[in-house]
Design a protein around this motif. Structure first.
Motif, PDB file in Angstrom:
ATOM      1  N   ARG A 249      -1.426   0.957 -11.691  1.00  0.00           N
ATOM      2  CA  ARG A 249      -2.698   0.862 -11.065  1.00  0.00           C
ATOM      3  C   ARG A 249      -3.245  -0.485 -10.768  1.00  0.00           C
ATOM      4  O   ARG A 249      -3.879  -0.804  -9.646  1.00  0.00           O
ATOM      5  CB  ARG A 249      -3.737   1.668 -12.095  1.00  0.00           C
ATOM      6  N   ARG A 250      -2.757  -1.381 -11.442  1.00  0.00           N
ATOM      7  CA  ARG A 250      -2.983  -2.874 -11.407  1.00  0.00           C
ATOM      8  C   ARG A 250      -2.293  -3.352 -10.159  1.00  0.00           C
ATOM      9  O   ARG A 250      -3.103  -3.989  -9.072  1.00  0.00           O
ATOM     10  CB  ARG A 250      -2.648  -3.496 -12.541  1.00  0.00           C
TER      11      ARG A 250
ATOM     12  N   ARG B  25       0.816  -1.287   0.011  1.00  0.00           N
ATOM     13  CA  ARG B  25      -0.101   0.078   0.045  1.00  0.00           C
ATOM     14  C   ARG B  25       0.712   1.297   0.007  1.00  0.00           C
ATOM     15  O   ARG B  25       1.818   1.387   0.688  1.00  0.00           O
ATOM     16  CB  ARG B  25      -0.865   0.084   1.321  1.00  0.00           C
TER      17      ARG B  25
ATOM     18  N   ARG C 160      -0.725   2.271 -16.050  1.00  0.00           N
ATOM     19  CA  ARG C 160      -1.926   1.390 -16.074  1.00  0.00           C
ATOM     20  C   ARG C 160      -1.162  -0.164 -15.087  1.00  0.00           C
ATOM     21  O   ARG C 160      -2.131  -0.644 -14.444  1.00  0.00           O
ATOM     22  CB  ARG C 160      -2.379   0.635 -17.321  1.00  0.00           C
TER      23      ARG C 160
ATOM     24  N   GLU D 220      -1.368  -1.543  -7.467  1.00  0.00           N
ATOM     25  CA  GLU D 220      -1.909  -0.813  -6.276  1.00  0.00           C
ATOM     26  C   GLU D 220      -3.162  -1.445  -5.973  1.00  0.00           C
ATOM     27  O   GLU D 220      -3.673  -1.411  -4.751  1.00  0.00           O
ATOM     28  CB  GLU D 220      -1.855   0.364  -6.459  1.00  0.00           C
ATOM     29  N   SER D 221      -4.087  -1.861  -6.833  1.00  0.00           N
ATOM     30  CA  SER D 221      -5.437  -2.635  -6.698  1.00  0.00           C
ATOM     31  C   SER D 221      -4.931  -3.976  -6.107  1.00  0.00           C
ATOM     32  O   SER D 221      -6.279  -4.442  -5.556  1.00  0.00           O
ATOM     33  CB  SER D 221      -6.130  -2.528  -7.920  1.00  0.00           C
ATOM     34  N   GLU D 222      -3.891  -4.671  -6.343  1.00  0.00           N
ATOM     35  CA  GLU D 222      -3.780  -5.737  -5.622  1.00  0.00           C
ATOM     36  C   GLU D 222      -2.603  -5.800  -4.564  1.00  0.00           C
ATOM     37  O   GLU D 222      -1.343  -6.246  -4.873  1.00  0.00           O
ATOM     38  CB  GLU D 222      -3.318  -6.997  -6.651  1.00  0.00           C
TER      39      GLU D 222
END
Length: 382
Positions: free
Chosen positions: A170-171, A56, A167, A173-175
């Protein structure tokens, strides 16, 4: 995989040093106009800079030095800096802060490198070739991506518009669970993005080859140039994709030695499968274009032979007409010759006073003409 020793950063550290001007009164006799203004600072080429803890984002430093300080403030942290066409001095500063190998930094500055994977102690250096199909131009655009990966940092240096690392970030950071696995996760995500970008390129090249086949059998005279240009793009694409097989094999060879997470191992194996599929398609394109070029050369030769045959037939027909004209000219010339002799108005000619003279002349004209006609007819001139 190549393992190379760390080289000193002497050459690169000089890029970041600037002489400092100590404040103080101007020398006597100096005017304000003699003061040299400070040169404007160049804008930073750092596109995004973040520090992560347990996957995070906990900080977004403005400079690489601040990222280094954030890493020192706690354990199990990862600094990820993304740069776009950085200046040599900016990359040199990063080399000092994160102890990057000088040889790899020089490669990242110069760019135009082949895909490769090298290990410098605990630092990995990876070069990837991205590809993007431009529909408007029906061309393949190639890019270059350099990655420096250490135990607690990841530095990505991009020299083109692709791949889209925003992108990728973002991927990840989403996992958070995946990003928490460290810089190896960044390497996997970058590899996956590059290989995924090959998919549209493969489809675009397949469409181009279909169009070329239509042009070849349609007799388009400009198709040879397009076949050559497309063959060059396929070869360049093959140079970008083919080395990834060896790169991934070198990465997977160090799984056990460096304790790579099992989930990442499975992800990388999936990327390797996609690379194999891409390489098989690209090799098929290369062979297909070679066959198309051969077929096109054969069709061009056939068309040329047809044109030569038509020209030959036309020439033969013209020759036949010339023979007919020549034969009739010879036949008509014989009576003219005999008639010309009798029109000379001589007083002493043997047959002038004979009754049979005129019929004999006519018979002679007819006999000569008939003889010439039979001769030319026998030789198929008439």
């Amino acid at each position: 995989m190549t393992e190379r020793r760390l080289a000193p950063l002497t050459a690169l550290t000089t890029l970041t040093r600037r002489p400092r001007l100590e404040p103080g009164p101007p020398p006597s006799g100096a005017t304000a106009s003699a003061t040299v203004p400070d040169a404007p600072a160049e804008p930073s080429r750092i596109v995004d800079n973040a520090v992560y803890s347990e996957g995070r984002r906990i900080a977004t430093p403005e400079t690489a030095a601040e990222s280094r300080e954030e890493l020192a403030a706690g354990e199990e942290r990862l600094a990820w800096m993304g740069l776009y066409r950085p200046q040599p001095n900016e990359l040199g500063a990063l080399a000092e802060l994160f102890d990057l190998p000088e040889l790899a930094v020089e490669d990242a500055i110069k760019a135009h490198q082949r895909p490769k994977f090298e290990r410098y102690g605990s630092t990995l250096f990876v070069v990837l070739k991205a590809a993007r199909y431009v529909d408007a131009l029906e061309e393949v655009e190639f890019g270059e991506l350099h990655l420096f990966l250490g135990p607690d940092f990841a530095v990505t240096v991009r020299h083109s518009e692709s791949p889209d690392l925003a992108r990728v970030r973002r991927r990840l950071e989403s996992e958070p669970a995946l990003l928490a696995k460290g810089s190896e996760a960044v390497l996997y995500a970058a590899l996956d993005a590059v290989v995924d970008g090959y998919g549209p390129v493969v489809e675009g090249l397949a469409n181009d080859i279909d169009e070329i086949e239509t042009q070849v059998f349609g007799g388009d005279p400009g198709v040879s140039r397009r076949i050559y240009e497309l063959s060059q793009e396929v070869l360049e694409f093959q140079r970008a994709a083919q080395p990834l097989t060896g790169i991934i094999a070198a990465i997977t060879a160090g799984f056990d030695k460096y304790g790579v997470d099992e989930e990442l191992r499975s992800y990388l194996r999936d990327v390797a499968d996609h690379v194999v599929q891409v390489n098989e398609r690209v090799e098929g394109f290369r062979l297909q274009l070679r066959d198309i070029l051969t077929v096109n050369a054969t069709l061009v030769a056939q068309r040329q032979n047809e044109e030569i045959r038509e020209l030959t037939e036309t020439s033969i027909a013209q020759g036949e007409e010339v023979k007919k004209i020549s034969a009739w000219a010879a036949i008509l010339f014989a009576p003219s010759l005999v008639g010309g002799v009798y029109g000379m108005n001589f007083d002493h000619m043997p047959e002038l006073d004979e009754v049979w003279g005129y019929p004999f002349a006519l018979l002679l004209m007819f006999g000569v003409s008939l003889t010439l006609y039979l001769v030319f007819k026998r030789r198929d001139w008439i």
